[in-house]
Scaffold this motif. Structure first.
Motif, PDB file in Angstrom:
ATOM      1  N   LEU A   1       0.807  -1.230   0.000  1.00  0.00           N
ATOM      2  CA  LEU A   1       0.000   0.000   0.000  1.00  0.00           C
ATOM      3  C   LEU A   1       0.839   1.278   0.000  1.00  0.00           C
ATOM      4  O   LEU A   1       0.632   2.153  -0.844  1.00  0.00           O
ATOM      5  CB  LEU A   1      -0.969   0.000   1.176  1.00  0.00           C
ATOM      6  CG  LEU A   1      -2.345  -0.641   0.938  1.00  0.00           C
ATOM      7  CD1 LEU A   1      -3.198  -0.540   2.186  1.00  0.00           C
ATOM      8  CD2 LEU A   1      -3.061  -0.004  -0.241  1.00  0.00           C
ATOM      9  N   PRO A   2       1.815   1.426   0.928  1.00  0.00           N
ATOM     10  CA  PRO A   2       2.619   2.660   0.879  1.00  0.00           C
ATOM     11  C   PRO A   2       3.384   2.808  -0.434  1.00  0.00           C
ATOM     12  O   PRO A   2       3.523   3.913  -0.958  1.00  0.00           O
ATOM     13  CB  PRO A   2       3.610   2.500   2.044  1.00  0.00           C
ATOM     14  CG  PRO A   2       3.082   1.425   2.893  1.00  0.00           C
ATOM     15  CD  PRO A   2       2.221   0.564   2.039  1.00  0.00           C
ATOM     16  N   LEU A   3       3.849   1.680  -0.963  1.00  0.00           N
ATOM     17  CA  LEU A   3       4.630   1.704  -2.202  1.00  0.00           C
ATOM     18  C   LEU A   3       3.817   2.297  -3.355  1.00  0.00           C
ATOM     19  O   LEU A   3       4.360   2.994  -4.212  1.00  0.00           O
ATOM     20  CB  LEU A   3       5.059   0.262  -2.533  1.00  0.00           C
ATOM     21  CG  LEU A   3       5.842   0.015  -3.812  1.00  0.00           C
ATOM     22  CD1 LEU A   3       7.157   0.763  -3.787  1.00  0.00           C
ATOM     23  CD2 LEU A   3       6.098  -1.470  -3.999  1.00  0.00           C
ATOM     24  N   ASN A   4       2.504   2.025  -3.381  1.00  0.00           N
ATOM     25  CA  ASN A   4       1.678   2.502  -4.490  1.00  0.00           C
ATOM     26  C   ASN A   4       0.894   3.776  -4.164  1.00  0.00           C
ATOM     27  O   ASN A   4       0.408   4.430  -5.072  1.00  0.00           O
ATOM     28  CB  ASN A   4       0.715   1.399  -4.927  1.00  0.00           C
ATOM     29  CG  ASN A   4       1.449   0.306  -5.679  1.00  0.00           C
ATOM     30  OD1 ASN A   4       1.548   0.339  -6.895  1.00  0.00           O
ATOM     31  ND2 ASN A   4       2.001  -0.648  -4.957  1.00  0.00           N
ATOM     32  N   LEU A   5       0.790   4.089  -2.873  1.00  0.00           N
ATOM     33  CA  LEU A   5       0.076   5.324  -2.514  1.00  0.00           C
ATOM     34  C   LEU A   5       1.017   6.526  -2.459  1.00  0.00           C
ATOM     35  O   LEU A   5       0.576   7.659  -2.615  1.00  0.00           O
ATOM     36  CB  LEU A   5      -0.633   5.159  -1.161  1.00  0.00           C
ATOM     37  CG  LEU A   5      -1.833   4.203  -1.142  1.00  0.00           C
ATOM     38  CD1 LEU A   5      -2.429   4.122   0.245  1.00  0.00           C
ATOM     39  CD2 LEU A   5      -2.908   4.635  -2.139  1.00  0.00           C
ATOM     40  N   MET A   6       2.321   6.273  -2.233  1.00  0.00           N
ATOM     41  CA  MET A   6       3.274   7.392  -2.101  1.00  0.00           C
ATOM     42  C   MET A   6       3.431   8.171  -3.395  1.00  0.00           C
ATOM     43  O   MET A   6       3.844   9.332  -3.381  1.00  0.00           O
ATOM     44  CB  MET A   6       4.638   6.881  -1.624  1.00  0.00           C
ATOM     45  CG  MET A   6       4.669   6.586  -0.148  1.00  0.00           C
ATOM     46  SD  MET A   6       6.305   6.571   0.595  1.00  0.00           S
ATOM     47  CE  MET A   6       7.216   5.453  -0.400  1.00  0.00           C
ATOM     48  N   ILE A   7       3.091   7.543  -4.521  1.00  0.00           N
ATOM     49  CA  ILE A   7       3.227   8.249  -5.806  1.00  0.00           C
ATOM     50  C   ILE A   7       2.199   9.377  -5.908  1.00  0.00           C
ATOM     51  O   ILE A   7       2.375  10.339  -6.663  1.00  0.00           O
ATOM     52  CB  ILE A   7       3.103   7.254  -6.991  1.00  0.00           C
ATOM     53  CG1 ILE A   7       3.696   7.867  -8.260  1.00  0.00           C
ATOM     54  CG2 ILE A   7       1.663   6.819  -7.207  1.00  0.00           C
ATOM     55  CD1 ILE A   7       3.904   6.904  -9.386  1.00  0.00           C
ATOM     56  N   LEU A   8       1.112   9.287  -5.104  1.00  0.00           N
ATOM     57  CA  LEU A   8       0.094  10.341  -5.118  1.00  0.00           C
ATOM     58  C   LEU A   8       0.640  11.648  -4.557  1.00  0.00           C
ATOM     59  O   LEU A   8       0.176  12.723  -4.907  1.00  0.00           O
ATOM     60  CB  LEU A   8      -1.141   9.903  -4.306  1.00  0.00           C
ATOM     61  CG  LEU A   8      -1.883   8.671  -4.835  1.00  0.00           C
ATOM     62  CD1 LEU A   8      -3.009   8.288  -3.905  1.00  0.00           C
ATOM     63  CD2 LEU A   8      -2.424   8.923  -6.243  1.00  0.00           C
ATOM     64  N   SER A   9       1.626  11.545  -3.655  1.00  0.00           N
ATOM     65  CA  SER A   9       2.274  12.760  -3.157  1.00  0.00           C
ATOM     66  C   SER A   9       3.747  12.725  -3.568  1.00  0.00           C
ATOM     67  O   SER A   9       4.646  12.919  -2.747  1.00  0.00           O
ATOM     68  CB  SER A   9       2.138  12.854  -1.638  1.00  0.00           C
ATOM     69  OG  SER A   9       2.738  11.719  -1.042  1.00  0.00           O
ATOM     70  N   GLY A  10       3.958  12.443  -4.844  1.00  0.00           N
ATOM     71  CA  GLY A  10       5.317  12.286  -5.364  1.00  0.00           C
ATOM     72  C   GLY A  10       6.187  13.511  -5.206  1.00  0.00           C
ATOM     73  O   GLY A  10       7.410  13.413  -5.073  1.00  0.00           O
TER      74      GLY A  10
END
Length: 447
Positions: free
Chosen positions: A431-440
């Motif tokens: 989850l963090p790996l794919n959600l962190m791109i939202l606040s890249g």
């Protein structure tokens, strides 16, 4: 920063009186992570200043990664708890490691950074010696110890030379210093290149990973490889002038080495060994981008280090899930797992796809930045980067398809769905790996 260090220190202290339980440490580590996450705002200035400690955006991401991976590592080490394999000693080692990592990433003085950088090696070696699987773990631990220590001694001498000339080892006061000596240039970066590890200095990594317990592999892949990259980003200002002349050698070795290691991945028959070599391939593109001395390169290398920490740690945990159930890490035996562990196949797919930088993972953002930086440095490097990207996808697909498809080993007679703990650890990796791109932008503006 001091309150978090005191919290960890008191946990270690209470352990000597057996007041603290396993579950309590796990809950407190997650609580500490969220407190830190809420307390520290994203700002370009140094925060939490005091006692030669401080945090900026570069440290912030690394401290968050350390806390998160260590919390998941404790959650994933259930076999040590259930088998009662010196679990209290294991917990003390884990807490000491988190303490050293926090101190390393929040050090504002280079000599503090060096001391804690080296100290983080001690609990890792104890974990490999104490909870490793095969007798070869002694050789693996010695490899790790001597590679790191041998390369680190010149760094200490180099730091003392800088201190004799500038009378300060604080990072913020070192921006005006420029190294103009070739020997000093090599001395300052060698320890970090071994820790990354760079191709040709990477021989300790597969050995250490294969022999380490799951917790050791997760912390090695997740955080300890990032110490080298973090150190290089910190001292890049010192070696900038000499780097313009000599960085081409490191970029060339890294890119060619990355392609060669990717080919080595395609010939592996050990699950852990394959994932360990894929780490070397990923770190080679990080090194290549960082040494181009471009903003794209610095930002991309930092982003990919964070992404690789989560992705690689998750893959090592998956390999351990299979090892605990089948008693083997061989790709010859671990076939047809889609029939044996149908519900785990999704996580194999999700983490393998993230490993090859498929959207929407943070790996993709990091690799795009690094491709930009390396191609802007030399258009000819496009050939190596194409091969690197292609083989990265090839070994990730090889890892997925060879484990999940094919004919099941006849010795397996049942199906296993995995425990709730396994799914929780894997979801908290993915989850963090794919959600962190939202606040890249947060991972790019630190520079």
């Amino acid at each position: 920063m001091l309150k978090f260090i005191m919290m960890l220190s008191s946990l270690i202290l209470f352990f000597n009186f057996y007041i603290v339980e396993w579950w309590m440490v796990q809950v407190l580590l997650f609580l500490m992570f969220f407190l830190f996450f809420i307390n520290m705002g994203m700002s370009l200035e140094n925060n939490f200043l005091g006692y030669m400690m401080g945090l900026d955006n570069l440290s912030y991401g690394m401290v968050l990664l350390s806390m998160w991976i260590c919390s998941l590592m404790l959650m994933g080490s259930g076999s040590i708890y259930y088998s009662n394999m010196h679990k209290n000693l294991f917990l003390i080692m884990l807490l000491i490691m988190i303490l050293f990592l926090l101190l390393t990433f929040s050090s504002m003085s280079m000599i503090y950074f060096y001391l804690f950088f080296e100290a983080s090696l001690i609990p890792t070696v104890f974990m490999i010696f104490g909870w490793g699987y095969q007798p070869e773990r002694l050789e693996a631990g010695l490899y790790l110890l001597f590679y790191t220590l041998l390369a680190s001694l010149p760094l200490l001498i180099g730091m003392l030379k800088i201190y004799s000339e500038s009378y300060s080892l604080l990072f913020i006061f070192m921006s005006n210093i420029e190294i103009i000596d070739v020997i000093m240039y090599v001395v300052m970066i060698l320890a970090f290149l071994v820790k990354m590890p760079m191709f040709m200095l990477h021989l300790w990594l597969p050995k250490a990973h294969v022999e380490a317990p799951v917790a050791g592999s997760m912390i090695l892949a997740g955080v300890l490889l990032k110490l080298g990259g973090y150190g290089l980003l910190r001292i890049m200002g010192l070696i900038m002038k000499k780097g313009v002349e000599f960085n081409y050698a490191i970029i060339s070795i890294s890119l060619v080495g990355g392609v060669m290691v990717s080919l080595v991945c395609l010939r592996q028959v050990d699950l852990k060994s394959l994932i360990a070599y894929s780490s070397v391939a990923h770190m080679s593109i990080v090194l290549g981008g960082m040494f181009t001395l471009t903003i794209w390169g610095f930002q991309g290398s930092y982003t990919l280090m964070l992404a690789h920490g989560l992705c690689s740690s998750g893959l090592f945990y998956l390999a351990n899930v299979i090892y605990e159930r089948l008693g083997s890490r061989s790709l010859m035996i671990n076939k047809g797992l889609m029939s044996f562990m149908p519900s785990m196949t999704m996580f194999w797919f999700l983490l393998s796809s993230s490993n090859m930088a498929a959207p929407p993972s943070l790996n993709l953002m990091g690799e795009i930045c690094l491709l930009n930086s390396v191609v802007s440095w030399s258009f000819m490097s496009m050939v190596l980067l194409m091969n690197l990207s292609f083989f990265s996808a090839a070994y990730s697909l090889y890892l997925y398809s060879s484990t999940q498809h094919g004919k099941m080993y006849s010795g397996l007679y049942s199906c296993s769905s995995g425990s709730l703990r396994d799914y929780l650890v894997l979801i908290l990796h993915w989850l963090p790996l794919n959600l962190m791109i939202l606040s890249g932008d947060c991972w790019l503006i630190w520079f």
